[in-house]
Structure formats: structure tokens, C-alpha cells
Scaffold this motif. Structure first.
Motif, short mmCIF file in Angstrom:
data_model
loop_
_atom_site.label_atom_id
_atom_site.label_comp_id
_atom_site.label_asym_id
_atom_site.label_seq_id
_atom_site.Cartn_x
_atom_site.Cartn_y
_atom_site.Cartn_z
N PHE A 66 12.47 -2.36 -5.50
CA PHE A 66 11.47 -1.68 -4.68
C PHE A 66 10.19 -1.45 -5.49
CE2 PHE A 66 9.35 1.92 -2.71
CZ PHE A 66 9.35 1.53 -1.38
N TYR A 67 10.35 -1.06 -6.76
CA TYR A 67 9.21 -0.87 -7.66
C TYR A 67 8.36 -2.14 -7.73
CZ TYR A 67 6.89 -0.70 -12.25
OH TYR A 67 5.98 -0.77 -13.26
N HIS A 68 9.01 -3.28 -7.90
CA HIS A 68 8.27 -4.55 -7.96
C HIS A 68 7.60 -4.87 -6.62
CE1 HIS A 68 8.55 -6.27 -11.88
NE2 HIS A 68 9.82 -5.93 -11.97
N TYR A 69 8.26 -4.62 -5.54
CA TYR A 69 7.69 -4.83 -4.21
C TYR A 69 6.44 -3.96 -4.04
CZ TYR A 69 7.31 -4.72 0.88
OH TYR A 69 6.84 -4.78 2.17
N ASP A 70 6.56 -2.70 -4.41
CA ASP A 70 5.44 -1.76 -4.31
C ASP A 70 4.27 -2.22 -5.17
OD1 ASP A 70 4.16 0.66 -3.48
OD2 ASP A 70 4.78 1.63 -5.34
N GLN A 74 0.40 -3.27 -4.13
CA GLN A 74 -0.76 -2.66 -4.79
C GLN A 74 -1.68 -3.72 -5.38
OE1 GLN A 74 0.46 0.28 -7.67
NE2 GLN A 74 1.54 1.49 -6.15
N ASN A 75 -1.10 -4.76 -5.97
CA ASN A 75 -1.92 -5.83 -6.54
C ASN A 75 -2.70 -6.58 -5.47
OD1 ASN A 75 -1.21 -5.29 -9.18
ND2 ASN A 75 0.53 -6.68 -9.15
N ILE A 76 -2.08 -6.81 -4.33
CA ILE A 76 -2.77 -7.48 -3.22
C ILE A 76 -3.93 -6.61 -2.74
CG2 ILE A 76 -2.55 -8.20 -0.80
CD1 ILE A 76 0.36 -9.08 -1.56
N LEU A 77 -3.66 -5.32 -2.55
CA LEU A 77 -4.72 -4.41 -2.11
C LEU A 77 -5.85 -4.35 -3.12
CD1 LEU A 77 -2.60 -1.47 -0.63
CD2 LEU A 77 -3.93 -3.17 0.62
N PHE A 78 -5.51 -4.30 -4.40
CA PHE A 78 -6.53 -4.27 -5.45
C PHE A 78 -7.38 -5.54 -5.41
CE2 PHE A 78 -7.97 -5.12 -9.80
CZ PHE A 78 -8.76 -4.00 -10.00
N LYS A 79 -6.72 -6.67 -5.28
CA LYS A 79 -7.43 -7.96 -5.24
C LYS A 79 -8.48 -7.97 -4.13
CE LYS A 79 -6.52 -12.78 -4.04
NZ LYS A 79 -5.46 -13.75 -3.69
N TYR A 80 -8.10 -7.54 -2.94
CA TYR A 80 -9.04 -7.57 -1.83
C TYR A 80 -10.06 -6.44 -1.88
CZ TYR A 80 -6.57 -11.56 -0.15
OH TYR A 80 -6.04 -12.81 -0.07
N THR A 81 -9.70 -5.33 -2.50
CA THR A 81 -10.67 -4.25 -2.69
C THR A 81 -11.78 -4.72 -3.62
OG1 THR A 81 -8.96 -2.57 -2.38
CG2 THR A 81 -10.96 -1.87 -3.49
N VAL A 82 -11.42 -5.40 -4.69
CA VAL A 82 -12.42 -5.95 -5.62
C VAL A 82 -13.29 -6.97 -4.89
CG1 VAL A 82 -12.72 -7.35 -7.70
CG2 VAL A 82 -11.07 -5.47 -7.69
#
Length: 174
Positions: A66-70, A74-82
């Protein structure tokens, strides 16, 4: 005072006492050796624990999965936020250059911004902080150094006409 620091074996024993299933001591040691117990276990307590005990059939491997899924979300959201931040700053630089000028004293002139109520101090601070940044006065280069928060503040004080050129759609229209 903060929590007592526990060694890996102590952490595993404490987790077992709370009902966490440890299928492989070696896996548990590797997980806790490379990732903090806080990040992997404590962050998700509300999901996996009730009344201080782990729910039935919860293993350290399931929590780690679950930690890795989470983290991947977060990485996907960060990528598109940038990405959104870069597009926004570039569009701001383009529209501000065309409408207010390309020199700092032109596009950072407070007369170019709409003051509302008691907001003059806010825009003055934003302009001052941007002005203090060293480097090229060209907004295409300078805005790359400005935080997204400062850029959105600058945007807030632009005229509606200029705002519409930066973000040419209205969410309220159908």
C-alpha cells in the motif's frame, strides 16, 4: 519528549504485539531497514488499525505494498503539478511581456495591478520579493525562479482582461 528509538528487532516485536502479521522476519527487517517505520506503518494506522491493534489479516507486506501504491500516486500528482506550474509560469511570462513590458520596472510596476480592499501590502511584498531575485529581467527567465505561490498572487492582482489571456476559460460557464 519524542518517542523512544527502537531497533529493527524491537520494532518487529512491538508490531507483532499490536497484531501485525509478520510472514517473513527477513522481509520485515529489510522493509524497516530501508524505510522508516513512521513512513510505512504509522502514516497508515487509521487505515490498518482499530483501537491500537492491527485489523485482522494485515501483514507488513500488505502495508508495504500500500505504501508503494500511495507513493506512486503521489509521484504522478507531483509530475503533473510541476507540469501545470511550468505551463502557468510560461503563459504568465508571455502575456505579461505582451501587455506590461519585458523590463522589471515595467511589468513589476504596482500601477499595473488591481488593488482591492486592504491588499496593497500583499502585492507590494510579492513585487518586492520578485524584484529582489537576481538575474535576467526577462519574465520568461525570472519567473522560473519565482515560487508558484508568488506567481498565483501576482496573477490574482492582474486585471480581468489580462487574466483571461492567461487562462482563457471559465469554469463557471457551461
Amino acid at each position: 519528549m519524542g518517542k523512544e528509538i527502537l531497533f529493527t528487532e524491537q520494532q518487529i516485536e512491538q508490531l507483532k504485539e499490536k497484531g501485525l502479521i509478520i510472514e517473513s522476519i527477513n522481509n520485515a527487517k529489510e522493509i524497516l531497514k530501508h524505510f522508516s517505520s513512521f513512513d510505512v506503518i504509522e502514516v497508515y494506522e487509521k487505515l490498518f488499525m482499530k483501537d491500537g491493534r492491527f485489523k485482522e489479516n494485515i501483514t507488513i507486506e500488505k502495508i508495504f505494498q500500500f505504501y508503494h501504491y500511495d507513493r506512486s500516486i503521489q509521484n504522478i500528482l507531483f509530475k503533473y503539478t510541476v507540469y501545470i506550474e511550468r505551463v502557468f509560469k510560461n503563459k504568465m511570462a508571455s502575456v505579461i511581456s505582451e501587455n506590461l513590458g519585458v523590463r522589471k520596472e515595467e511589468y513589476l510596476n504596482i500601477k499595473n495591478y488591481i488593488l482591492r480592499n486592504d491588499s496593497e501590502e500583499i502585492i507590494r511584498n510579492v513585487i518586492e520579493e520578485i524584484n529582489e531575485l537576481s538575474g535576467d529581467e526577462n519574465p520568461y527567465i525570472l519567473f522560473k525562479k519565482v515560487t508558484f505561490s508568488k506567481m498565483t498572487s501576482l496573477y490574482d492582482f492582474l486585471s480581468e482582461e489580462i487574466k483571461e489571456k492567461i487562462i482563457p476559460f471559465n469554469f463557471l460557464q457551461t
